[in-house]
Design an enzyme around this catalytic site. Structure first.
Site, PDB file in Angstrom:
ATOM      1  N   LYS A 267       0.999  -1.296  -0.061  1.00 61.10           N
ATOM      2  CA  LYS A 267       0.145  -0.070   0.213  1.00 61.10           C
ATOM      3  C   LYS A 267       0.882   1.313   0.020  1.00 61.10           C
ATOM      4  O   LYS A 267       1.644   1.600   0.907  1.00 61.10           O
ATOM      5  CB  LYS A 267      -0.947  -0.113   1.381  1.00 61.10           C
ATOM      6  CG  LYS A 267      -1.736   1.423   1.403  1.00 61.10           C
ATOM      7  CD  LYS A 267      -2.701   1.428   2.530  1.00 61.10           C
ATOM      8  CE  LYS A 267      -3.244   2.677   3.007  1.00 61.10           C
ATOM      9  NZ  LYS A 267      -3.931   2.686   4.182  1.00 61.10           N
ATOM     10  N   ASP A 272      -2.432  10.507   3.554  1.00 58.69           N
ATOM     11  CA  ASP A 272      -3.815  10.152   3.823  1.00 58.69           C
ATOM     12  C   ASP A 272      -4.808  11.023   4.481  1.00 58.69           C
ATOM     13  O   ASP A 272      -4.565  11.010   5.759  1.00 58.69           O
ATOM     14  CB  ASP A 272      -3.949   8.637   4.234  1.00 58.69           C
ATOM     15  CG  ASP A 272      -5.506   8.029   4.537  1.00 58.69           C
ATOM     16  OD1 ASP A 272      -6.450   8.856   3.777  1.00 58.69           O
ATOM     17  OD2 ASP A 272      -5.582   7.204   5.075  1.00 58.69           O
ATOM     18  N   LYS A 279     -10.138  12.726   8.264  1.00 59.71           N
ATOM     19  CA  LYS A 279      -9.632  12.375   9.487  1.00 59.71           C
ATOM     20  C   LYS A 279      -9.667  13.630  10.365  1.00 59.71           C
ATOM     21  O   LYS A 279      -9.554  14.702  10.135  1.00 59.71           O
ATOM     22  CB  LYS A 279      -8.292  11.841   9.405  1.00 59.71           C
ATOM     23  CG  LYS A 279      -8.248  10.523   8.676  1.00 59.71           C
ATOM     24  CD  LYS A 279      -6.685  10.350   8.520  1.00 59.71           C
ATOM     25  CE  LYS A 279      -6.515   8.875   7.721  1.00 59.71           C
ATOM     26  NZ  LYS A 279      -6.979   7.694   8.329  1.00 59.71           N
ATOM     27  N   ASP A 290       1.229   6.408   5.895  1.00 59.81           N
ATOM     28  CA  ASP A 290       0.558   5.259   5.303  1.00 59.81           C
ATOM     29  C   ASP A 290       1.041   4.798   3.916  1.00 59.81           C
ATOM     30  O   ASP A 290       0.298   3.935   3.292  1.00 59.81           O
ATOM     31  CB  ASP A 290      -0.880   5.974   4.691  1.00 59.81           C
ATOM     32  CG  ASP A 290      -2.087   5.158   5.304  1.00 59.81           C
ATOM     33  OD1 ASP A 290      -1.956   4.220   5.861  1.00 59.81           O
ATOM     34  OD2 ASP A 290      -3.091   5.419   4.672  1.00 59.81           O
ATOM     35  N   ASP A 349     -12.157   7.146   3.868  1.00 60.38           N
ATOM     36  CA  ASP A 349     -11.190   6.827   4.629  1.00 60.38           C
ATOM     37  C   ASP A 349     -10.461   5.361   4.698  1.00 60.38           C
ATOM     38  O   ASP A 349      -9.644   5.061   5.266  1.00 60.38           O
ATOM     39  CB  ASP A 349     -11.038   7.324   5.950  1.00 60.38           C
ATOM     40  CG  ASP A 349      -9.973   7.523   6.714  1.00 60.38           C
ATOM     41  OD1 ASP A 349      -8.771   7.557   5.963  1.00 60.38           O
ATOM     42  OD2 ASP A 349      -9.800   7.345   7.896  1.00 60.38           O
ATOM     43  N   GLU A 351      -9.338   3.540   2.112  1.00 57.73           N
ATOM     44  CA  GLU A 351      -8.991   3.652   0.703  1.00 57.73           C
ATOM     45  C   GLU A 351      -7.965   2.695   0.239  1.00 57.73           C
ATOM     46  O   GLU A 351      -7.886   2.265  -0.479  1.00 57.73           O
ATOM     47  CB  GLU A 351      -8.495   5.283   0.505  1.00 57.73           C
ATOM     48  CG  GLU A 351      -6.883   5.605   0.896  1.00 57.73           C
ATOM     49  CD  GLU A 351      -6.631   5.152   2.465  1.00 57.73           C
ATOM     50  OE1 GLU A 351      -5.640   4.831   2.907  1.00 57.73           O
ATOM     51  OE2 GLU A 351      -7.652   5.586   3.234  1.00 57.73           O
ATOM     52  N   ARG A 353      -7.807  -0.415   0.942  1.00 63.13           N
ATOM     53  CA  ARG A 353      -8.117  -1.645   0.385  1.00 63.13           C
ATOM     54  C   ARG A 353      -8.670  -1.386  -1.255  1.00 63.13           C
ATOM     55  O   ARG A 353      -8.780  -2.358  -1.648  1.00 63.13           O
ATOM     56  CB  ARG A 353      -9.445  -2.432   1.150  1.00 63.13           C
ATOM     57  CG  ARG A 353     -10.560  -1.492   1.328  1.00 63.13           C
ATOM     58  CD  ARG A 353     -11.262  -1.761   2.492  1.00 63.13           C
ATOM     59  NE  ARG A 353     -10.894  -1.186   3.704  1.00 63.13           N
ATOM     60  CZ  ARG A 353     -11.416  -1.260   4.992  1.00 63.13           C
ATOM     61  NH1 ARG A 353     -12.704  -2.046   5.065  1.00 63.13           N
ATOM     62  NH2 ARG A 353     -10.666  -0.902   5.924  1.00 63.13           N
TER      63      ARG A 353
END
Length: 493
Positions: A267, A272, A279, A290, A349, A351, A353
């Site tokens: 990933k 993010d 967030k 992230d 959020d 995201e 996956r």
């Protein structure tokens, strides 16, 4: 840092620093006793005075030595003799190297590797020594204009061993050196701020790897390429940002091309914000981490190339930002993945996956023997396992066991968690083939269940490293995990 093995007797081995152990109640180790007899009994005198008790973590440096082969003796408390284990060995060596870093010493020899350490052979002790030394010397790439962190002057570490164990120690040092090289690259990438480490920056880092190591080939796909591949799920995450996304593909062939590769998918969300599902501000700065899964893949490639492992490995890294804007994907939007399955995006959020599922589908073209994805995927995994262990999910018990054992050997543990249809029920949608989130309960598990919907026919494992890839607080930085776990797994393949 340079590493070497030595089988010379401590009383004859010249060195700037001799690292020796002292057990509880001032019991000198055999090596400490041998060197003490060459230095006028200085350690024994400190024991008699009660200044050297051998408690775990105690450190004393004797520098003004007359005679003897070493300029300094670094005495480390080891605790109760007979209870000395790998974790204590690692901590003791780290304490010694931290103390040595405050001196002008450029070379040292680790005599702790001669002690009896529970659950560790000579290979393991040497590998740990290389890892601890490399990580001790690591400095984050800070952007300070003044008061920069001083670098350790130590550039050479020896590990004492017997003649019969010398080859095992040399192999352990070599593997440890490769692991440290991989961890350092991961940490360098992940520690950069989001305005430096963008998807393009990650792509350039992959190109640099290919220039440094002939065994690595790199290909970079842009957003137009991803549209042609119909990666609607991946592109939905990057819709709200001006920074272009990249799909980074790395190939390493250390074995015959006919052998199916291990594929690593990382990933790579370089920052993010959560997108429209924004967030909360506290801690959002840590979302530069992230992309730790992506950094881990690049670090692992560096390690296996350093070690020339006879194995085929492919890396696939979807790299993008997740930002809010008028173009951003909205909660309730429906996107089509590369696999053709449709997804209702209930929370922007969630995201990670969404980009991983398309990367997993893309990876099928390499006909993998095994596919492992690595992601800082869920805060729920941190709630479940804390910061000590990564979450491990798999559709194959043999693979799950192999990764768990690799984590134990590498002191980079992962804990197996379940997946199953009963957990996937919450991903059902009235409007699409699936939703991208379920309820709050078992969030790390339902995220893994989402990814599992794209792994039919694959031997697959998912590592959720949200709690282990970086640390917060005053020592905020990347940890380099789970590079040790993955490299150990690949070495043992």
């Amino acid at each position: 840092m340079e590493f070497f093995a030595t089988s010379s007797a401590p009383a004859r081995q010249r060195t700037e620093c001799a690292i020796v152990g002292v057990y509880d109640k001032g019991v000198l180790s055999e090596t400490a006793s041998e060197l003490d007899s060459r230095s006028g009994g200085r350690l024994a005198k400190l024991v008699k005075k009660g200044d050297l008790r051998g408690k775990p973590g105690d450190v004393i440096i004797l520098a003004d030595l007359d005679g003897g082969p070493c300029e300094r003796i670094v005495a480390i408390g080891l605790g109760v003799k007979g209870a000395f284990n790998r974790k204590q060995y690692r901590r003791a060596l780290n304490a010694a190297l931290t103390a040595i870093a405050k001196t002008n010493a450029r070379e040292a020899i680790n005599y702790l590797a001669l002690e009896v350490v529970k659950d560790a052979d000579s290979y393991t002790l040497a590998r740990i020594a290389a890892e601890v030394a490399g990580n001790s010397a690591y400095r984050i790439p800070d952007h300070k204009t003044a008061n920069k962190r001083p670098k350790s002057r130590l550039t050479k570490l020896g590990v004492s061993t017997t003649r019969s164990d010398r080859s095992s120690v040399e192999r352990g040092l070599e593997h440890g050196r490769g692991i440290v090289a991989g961890m350092s690259l991961m940490r360098d990438l992940a520690n950069q701020p989001g305005n430096v480490c963008t998807p393009s920056y990650l792509a350039n880092a992959a190109k640099t790897l290919a220039r440094e190591y002939r065994a690595i080939k790199t290909r970079i796909l842009n957003e137009a390429d991803c549209r042609k591949l119909k990666m609607g799920s991946f592109l939905s995450v990057t819709a709200g940002t001006d920074e272009p996304a990249r799909l980074i593909v790395l190939e390493y062939y250390g074995a015959e091309r006919s052998k199916a590769p291990v594929v690593l998918v990382g990933k790579g969300v370089t920052f993010d914000t959560g997108g429209i599902s924004l967030k909360p501000p506290p801690g959002m700065d840590e979302m530069k981490f992230d992309m730790s899964g992506a950094a881990c893949v690049l670090g692992t490639f560096r390690a296996i190339a350093e070690l020339n492992l006879p194995i085929n490995v492919v890396g696939v890294v979807p790299a993008c930002e997740n930002m809010p804007s008028g173009r951003a994907t909205k909660p309730g939007d429906i996107v089509k993945s590369m696999s053709g399955q449709t997804i209702e995006v209930l929370n922007t959020d969630a995201e990670g996956r969404l980009i991983l599922c398309d990367a997993i589908t893309y990876a099928r073209r390499f006909k993998p023997d095994t596919l492992i994805d690595i992601a800082t995927l869920t805060g729920a995994c941190v709630m479940a396992l804390g910061n000590q262990m990564s979450g491990l999910f798999s559709n194959d018990d043999e693979l799950s066991n192999a990764l768990a054992e690799a984590g134990k050997r590498a002191d980079d543990r992962a804990w197996p968690l379940p997946i199953g249809e009963e957990y996937a029920e919450g991903l059902k949608s009235n409007f699409a083939d699936m939703a991208n989130i379920a309820g709050r309960e078992g969030g790390a598990i339902t995220a893994a269940c989402f990814l599992a919907k794209f792994t039919d026919g694959l031997k697959w494992a998912h590592l959720d490293v949200a709690g282990t890839a970086y640390q917060s607080g005053a020592n905020k930085s990347s940890t380099g995990r789970p590079v040790p776990l993955l490299v150990d797994y690949l070495i043992n393949r």
